[in-house]
Design an enzyme around this catalytic site. Structure first.
Site, PDB file in Angstrom:
ATOM      1  N   GLN A  17      43.708  38.000  21.267  1.00  0.00           N
ATOM      2  CA  GLN A  17      43.853  38.421  22.675  1.00  0.00           C
ATOM      3  C   GLN A  17      42.499  38.336  23.390  1.00  0.00           C
ATOM      4  O   GLN A  17      42.416  37.973  24.564  1.00  0.00           O
ATOM      5  CB  GLN A  17      44.395  39.860  22.716  1.00  0.00           C
ATOM      6  CG  GLN A  17      44.551  40.416  24.119  1.00  0.00           C
ATOM      7  CD  GLN A  17      45.744  39.831  24.869  1.00  0.00           C
ATOM      8  OE1 GLN A  17      46.838  39.795  24.345  1.00  0.00           O
ATOM      9  NE2 GLN A  17      45.523  39.391  26.089  1.00  0.00           N
ATOM     10  N   ASP A  72      46.114  48.743  29.362  1.00  0.00           N
ATOM     11  CA  ASP A  72      47.103  48.440  28.305  1.00  0.00           C
ATOM     12  C   ASP A  72      48.111  49.583  28.323  1.00  0.00           C
ATOM     13  O   ASP A  72      47.878  50.619  28.968  1.00  0.00           O
ATOM     14  CB  ASP A  72      46.345  48.360  26.957  1.00  0.00           C
ATOM     15  CG  ASP A  72      47.251  48.072  25.761  1.00  0.00           C
ATOM     16  OD1 ASP A  72      48.371  47.559  25.961  1.00  0.00           O
ATOM     17  OD2 ASP A  72      46.827  48.363  24.621  1.00  0.00           O
ATOM     18  N   ARG A  96      46.785  32.716  25.911  1.00  0.00           N
ATOM     19  CA  ARG A  96      47.012  33.089  24.504  1.00  0.00           C
ATOM     20  C   ARG A  96      47.287  31.840  23.675  1.00  0.00           C
ATOM     21  O   ARG A  96      46.830  31.705  22.548  1.00  0.00           O
ATOM     22  CB  ARG A  96      48.203  34.060  24.361  1.00  0.00           C
ATOM     23  CG  ARG A  96      48.068  35.408  25.034  1.00  0.00           C
ATOM     24  CD  ARG A  96      46.938  36.245  24.500  1.00  0.00           C
ATOM     25  NE  ARG A  96      46.926  36.328  23.033  1.00  0.00           N
ATOM     26  CZ  ARG A  96      47.770  37.063  22.300  1.00  0.00           C
ATOM     27  NH1 ARG A  96      48.680  37.821  22.879  1.00  0.00           N
ATOM     28  NH2 ARG A  96      47.700  37.079  20.974  1.00  0.00           N
ATOM     29  N   CYS A 128      46.949  42.939  28.684  1.00  0.00           N
ATOM     30  CA  CYS A 128      47.372  42.071  27.584  1.00  0.00           C
ATOM     31  C   CYS A 128      48.881  41.827  27.605  1.00  0.00           C
ATOM     32  O   CYS A 128      49.349  40.831  27.074  1.00  0.00           O
ATOM     33  CB  CYS A 128      46.940  42.666  26.250  1.00  0.00           C
ATOM     34  SG  CYS A 128      47.481  44.367  26.013  1.00  0.00           S
TER      35      CYS A 128
HETATM   36  N1  NVA Z   1      47.939  48.417  22.302  1.00  0.00           N
HETATM   37  C1  NVA Z   1      49.141  47.606  22.304  1.00  0.00           C
HETATM   38  C2  NVA Z   1      48.806  46.164  22.507  1.00  0.00           C
HETATM   39  C3  NVA Z   1      49.998  45.244  22.617  1.00  0.00           C
HETATM   40  C4  NVA Z   1      49.630  43.798  22.771  1.00  0.00           C
HETATM   41  C5  NVA Z   1      49.885  47.832  21.005  1.00  0.00           C
HETATM   42  O1  NVA Z   1      49.238  47.857  19.955  1.00  0.00           O
HETATM   43  O2  NVA Z   1      51.103  48.014  21.048  1.00  0.00           O
HETATM   44  N1   CP Z   2      49.631  40.657  24.237  1.00  0.00           N
HETATM   45  C1   CP Z   2      50.383  40.532  23.124  1.00  0.00           C
HETATM   46  O1   CP Z   2      49.892  40.549  21.993  1.00  0.00           O
HETATM   47  O2   CP Z   2      51.713  40.383  23.386  1.00  0.00           O
HETATM   48  P1   CP Z   2      52.876  40.377  22.309  1.00  0.00           P
HETATM   49  O3   CP Z   2      52.970  41.761  21.733  1.00  0.00           O
HETATM   50  O4   CP Z   2      54.112  39.976  23.080  1.00  0.00           O
HETATM   51  O5   CP Z   2      52.546  39.374  21.241  1.00  0.00           O
END
Ligand code: NVA
Ligand code: CP
Length: 330
Positions: free
Chosen positions: A136, A229, A315, A270
């Site tokens: 990311q 996030d 990505r 993200c």
């Molecule tokens: N902090 C989030 C990021 C998702 C891309 C998670 O770990 O769910």
């Molecule tokens: N940003 C990211 O990692 O998205 P996903 O959880 O959809 O892969």
């Protein structure tokens, strides 16, 4: 620059020059994709994609990138393999290394992906752990570089839970690349002191700075990038939602925050994002807590300043660069 055979587990393991090389390769692969120039150098190779948590972007990016590079891929979903239940990580690594040329892992502790890499004879790529999300980071850095033309001196403010994968990884990425990182949240959500100290060491070499503040307005003043996030990450218990909403609401990215940031500031996330709890996605959550948005307002998310879909596209180009470089791009 030769990164052949290297694992990609966290940006801590990479020098600023190596990160720049991966960004340059990503930009080159992106340009080739847009021009329709084939990059399928890796016919006959195959990659395993292990996902112990769900994904849209990361999974699709790995699959499309592998296909563009001429490789086959196998997706192992959170329930469909023996990993961690009937078979150890060490045994899994040794089995998959006999069949595949690279292994992606998304899951829980960083120690798991590290063990996988330790027992694997082929490169292992971290597709997100509780602690880090390095692929990311390359997408985020590429998006920022595309927008501002450079990385050095850029002020990036991360709002929300800064103790987890995104906050940790952004602090590492900024300190490696000479950027000004600000974690803007309550003290309880500041990144851990040991990692801050480690990043301060990188910052000494690159001219980066690290600031931790509870003051949303002071923190975001003149920012170039405002980043957030989800407030509750994958794998965290449902019970924490209420407390997170209460504690992190002052750090929601609103129009007022974006107006306080620099004139040319951009918004990044993200994804996935909770930005409109009035519609079907998150509606149940909206009704349960009587809220219409969460970490970012719909107004900011849908604004001109929001570059989240450029970021999501990147990505794929950056993951392609990671696979190509570590498998021996020529
Ligand atoms: N902090 C989030 C990021 C998702 C891309 C998670 O770990 O769910
Ligand atoms: N940003 C990211 O990692 O998205 P996903 O959880 O959809 O892969």
């Amino acid at each position: 620059m030769d990164l052949k055979g290297r694992d990609f587990l966290t940006l801590k393991d990479f020098t600023p020059e190596e990160i720049t090389y991966l960004l340059d390769l990503s930009a080159d692969l992106k340009a080739k994709k847009k021009q329709g120039v084939p990059v399928d150098q890796f016919h006959g190779k195959n990659v395993a994609l292990i996902f112990e948590k769900t994904s849209t972007r990361t999974r699709c990016a790995f699959e499309v990138a592998a296909q563009d590079l001429g490789m086959g891929s196998t997706y192992l979903d959170p329930t469909g393999s023996q990993i961690g239940k009937k078979e150890s990580i060490a045994d899994t690594a040794r089995v998959l290394s006999r069949m595949y040329d690279g292994i992606e892992y998304r899951g829980f502790g960083q120690d798991i992906v590290e063990e996988l890499a330790q027992y694997s004879d082929v490169p292992v790529w971290n597709g997100l752990t509780n602690e880090y999300h390095p692929t990311q980071m390359l997408a985020d850095l590429l998006t920022i570089r595309e927008h501002f033309g450079h990385l050095k001196g850029i002020k990036l403010v991360y709002m929300g839970d800064a103790r987890y994968n995104m906050g940790n990884s952004l602090m590492i990425a900024c300190s490696k690349m000479g950027m000004h990182f600000v974690a803007c949240t309550t003290k309880e959500y500041f990144p851990n002191a040991e990692l801050v100290a480690q990043c301060e060491e990188y910052a000494k070499e690159t001219g980066a700075t690290i600031t931790l503040t509870e003051d949303a307005m002071a923190g975001t003043k003149d920012a170039d990038v405002v980043y957030t996030d989800v407030w509750v990450s994958m794998g965290e218990p449902d019970e924490v939602w209420e407390q997170r909403i209460k504690e992190l609401s002052p750090y929601k990215v609103t129009k007022a925050i974006m107006e306080n940031a620099g004139e040319k500031a951009i918004f990044l996330h993200c994804l996935p994002a909770f930005h409109d709890l009035k519609t079907k996605i998150g509606k149940e959550m909206g009704e349960r807590f009587n809220i219409t948005d969460m970490e970012v307002t719909d107004e900011v998310f849908e604004s001109e300043q929001s570059k989240v879909f450029d970021e999501a596209e990147n990505r794929m180009h950056t993951i392609k660069a990671v696979m190509a470089a570590t498998l021996g791009w020529k």
